[in-house]
Design a protein around this motif. Structure first.
Motif, short mmCIF file in Angstrom:
data_model
loop_
_atom_site.label_atom_id
_atom_site.label_comp_id
_atom_site.label_asym_id
_atom_site.label_seq_id
_atom_site.Cartn_x
_atom_site.Cartn_y
_atom_site.Cartn_z
N SER A 112 0.85 -1.19 0.00
CA SER A 112 0.00 0.00 0.00
C SER A 112 0.88 1.24 0.00
O SER A 112 1.88 1.30 0.72
CB SER A 112 -0.93 0.02 1.21
OG SER A 112 -0.19 0.07 2.41
N SER A 126 0.74 5.78 -0.62
CA SER A 126 -0.10 6.98 -0.69
C SER A 126 0.67 8.14 -1.30
O SER A 126 1.84 8.36 -0.96
CB SER A 126 -0.61 7.36 0.70
OG SER A 126 -1.42 6.34 1.24
N ASP A 178 -4.52 6.87 -2.86
CA ASP A 178 -4.14 5.70 -2.09
C ASP A 178 -4.21 4.46 -2.98
O ASP A 178 -5.26 4.15 -3.55
CB ASP A 178 -5.07 5.52 -0.89
CG ASP A 178 -5.03 6.72 0.04
OD1 ASP A 178 -3.92 7.12 0.43
OD2 ASP A 178 -6.11 7.25 0.38
#
Length: 227
Positions: free
Chosen positions: A128, A130, A139
């Motif tokens: 993940s 951002s 995101d």
């Protein structure tokens, strides 16, 4: 010199009056070490104000918009994006083998993502990351087994961009320097204005009186409304 003979300065004054010009006595200007400090303070105050005008105006206006964000319509736009990147960049059991740079550059080029990468997290099943900028965020979640990903991109409108610039939020080190420069200019404009006030004898007392009134009013506002 005889009494009937006119003094030379009287003769010069009559001559100027005869030519239609009035004689105006120039006030004495106090100086220290040959420097006319009132003139220096006035010059600095004027040109510092002119040079920093746009910056001061920007932070004044955005201070108002930041304090009253409810005055403006919510221009937030959210977009869902999907795709697949090279599985080799995220494959394997070792999280250290994830090609972070390739992933970031691929997502930027493919979806025109903006801002800086604020975080990049890796676990056994997913990555993940951002992207954040003034009034902007994206995101991304990448599945490690096959390289498929989803992105939630949020654009919050012009007012949010301006307000984030005022706060220096997600703007990078370069803009932080701009904020510091603006703060220095505003400080110098204030100090040269105060110095100019102190050097003007006729306005010194009344000016200091208003300074005390303003400071007292600010302190009372804080005491009554905040504390």
């Amino acid at each position: 010199m005889s009494k009937s003979q006119q003094q030379p300065w009287i003769t010069a004054k009559k001559h100027q009056l005869a030519n239609g010009h009035s004689v105006r006595q120039q006030p004495a200007v106090k100086s220290l070490g040959g420097v006319r400090w009132a003139g220096v303070a006035r010059w600095l105050h004027l040109y510092l104000s002119v040079v920093s005008f746009i910056l001061v105006l920007f932070f004044a206006v955005t201070g108002l918009t930041l304090n009253h964000a409810d005055w403006f319509d919510d221009a937030t736009q959210t977009t869902e994006l999907k795709g697949k990147l090279n599985p080799a960049w995220v494959a394997g059991t070792d999280t250290g083998t994830v090609n972070k740079l390739a992933i970031v550059e691929y997502l930027r080029a493919t979806h025109q993502l903006k801002g800086m990468v604020s975080e990049f997290r890796i676990d056994d099943r997913e990555c993940s990351l951002s992207f954040h900028g003034p009034g902007y965020s994206a995101d991304a979640f990448v599945k490690r087994p096959d390289g498929t990903y989803t992105i939630t991109e949020t654009k919050m409108g012009l007012m949010a961009v301006l307000n984030d610039l005022h706060k220096g939020r997600d703007t990078g080190r370069g803009w932080a320097w701009v904020i510091d420069i603006a703060a220095v200019f505003m400080t110098l404009v204030s100090l040269t204005g105060l110095a100019l006030l102190l050097l003007l004898k006729k306005r010194r007392v009344s000016g200091l009186g208003w300074l005390v009134i303003g400071g007292t009013a600010t302190g009372l506002a804080y005491w009554l409304l905040v504390v």
